[in-house]
Design an enzyme around this catalytic site. Structure first.
Site, PDB file in Angstrom:
ATOM      1  N   GLY A   1       0.830  -1.193   0.000  1.00 48.48           N
ATOM      2  CA  GLY A   1       0.000   0.000   0.000  1.00 48.48           C
ATOM      3  C   GLY A   1       0.866   1.244   0.000  1.00 48.48           C
ATOM      4  N   GLU A   2       0.342   2.321   0.557  1.00 47.92           N
ATOM      5  CA  GLU A   2       1.049   3.615   0.681  1.00 47.92           C
ATOM      6  C   GLU A   2       1.250   4.319  -0.659  1.00 47.92           C
ATOM      7  OE1 GLU A   2       4.882   3.089   2.470  1.00 47.92           O
ATOM      8  OE2 GLU A   2       4.115   2.031   4.228  1.00 47.92           O
ATOM      9  N   GLY A   3       0.819   3.701  -1.765  1.00 46.50           N
ATOM     10  CA  GLY A   3       1.163   4.242  -3.073  1.00 46.50           C
ATOM     11  C   GLY A   3       2.488   3.722  -3.584  1.00 46.50           C
TER      12      GLY A   3
END
Length: 339
Positions: free
Chosen positions: A306-308
């Protein structure tokens, strides 16, 4: 062009006709340039397609990425009361602090690939409601989060990278995907941040109960976003729409980010025409979701952070695609004979 004002979620379904469409002339000019470069046509494969994609949405045959904006939205979720998450919700705020201090993977990937990162925390001290008991958000709350996402987009950016953070949001993503695209709930659910078999079973049970409670709005994607989504999911939708209004191509991250944006696809598949998916997540529901929205990921690196992070990594590939597209010599310039 700015995003048309929305006074109700139902207006999302009518936005595609009001937002910019693909620039086919720019796409044709980019393809003609690709075919004039010193290489066999098509020999750079996906790099050629990506360069043409960026040209299509930036409206120029030779686009460049001068400013890449990365946005990570963070939210907390009431469905965590159902025991769907192995980590406490306090971790969301702790990770936001880590992002802002520069200590997370997304910070390193943005730095090395040339993206300006902003982290937007969305009322972390006020989680959404538990969707097994009622709607996660009111329409007002959902619209507010959507507009926070839209307002965070820099209309001067050349590309937008999107990511998220939120304990419990893999459950939310699976619920959105199941509600929008159907199928067995278990096919959308994975371990997320590390759930064991019992934790996965709790996720499936919570989602099935949530879908049963909200069955009256299934088939209404904007209403699904409010009933089952989180503030970060609504913000991602707002950012996607704002980027479209400014003709900014978007790179979505993995399962959770894609599931948020997929609500727009379910409302009108044209709303994601300007979006790429940065990578295929190792989260099992992501491949089902990619098939449902007909998107091919840029990378497959078995990531599920996640997190980009996957979207930021894909930015490096976009930069490489444009470096070849803009920097290579044509046959005429190089004095090389064509076939």
């Amino acid at each position: 062009m700015s995003l048309p004002p929305l006074s109700s979620l139902s207006q999302i379904t009518r936005l595609a006709d009001k937002l910019p469409a693909a620039d086919t002339k720019a796409a044709e000019a980019a393809r003609a340039r690709q075919n004039s470069l010193t290489k066999p046509p098509g020999s750079l494969g996906r790099l050629e397609e990506l360069a043409e994609f960026i040209a299509t949405w930036r409206g120029t045959a030779r686009p460049e990425i001068w400013r890449a904006q990365a946005l990570v939205f963070a939210g907390n979720h009431g469905v965590c009361a159902q025991g769907v998450n192995p980590y406490p919700q306090e971790v969301t705020a702790q990770m936001v602090a880590n992002f802002r201090a520069g200590g997370a993977a997304i910070n390193q990937l943005c730095a090395v690939n040339g993206a300006d990162l902003s982290v937007i925390a969305l009322e972390l001290d006020r989680p959404t409601a538990d969707f097994t008991e009622g709607p996660a958000m009111s329409e007002t709350d959902c619209l507010d989060a959507l507009w926070q996402g839209a307002s965070a987009v820099d209309e001067g950016a050349d590309v937008l990278i999107l990511g998220e953070m939120g304990i419990g949001n893999s459950t939310v993503a699976a619920a959105l995907a199941a509600a929008c695209f159907g199928g067995r709930v278990a096919e959308w659910v994975g371990p997320g941040t590390g759930s064991d078999k019992a934790g996965i079973a709790r996720k499936v049970d919570a989602i099935e109960r949530g879908l049963k409670r909200h069955e009256a709005i299934l088939g209404d994607p904007p209403a699904i976003l409010a009933a089952l989504g989180g503030r970060e999911q609504a913000a991602i939708c707002g950012a996607v729409l704002a980027a479209r209004s400014a003709r900014i191509p978007v790179v979505l991250d993995g399962f959770i980010c894609t599931a948020a944006a997929a609500v727009l696809h379910a409302a009108d598949k044209r709303l994601l025409d300007h979006c790429l998916v940065g990578h295929a997540s190792a989260e099992p529901g992501h491949r089902n979701l990619l098939a449902a929205i007909d998107k091919r990921p840029v990378l497959e690196f078995d990531m599920r952070l996640g997190e980009g992070s996957g979207a930021a990594l894909a930015l490096g590939i976009l930069r490489a695609a444009l470096a070849c597209h803009n920097g290579m010599a044509t046959f005429a310039e190089a004095g090389v004979s064509e076939a």
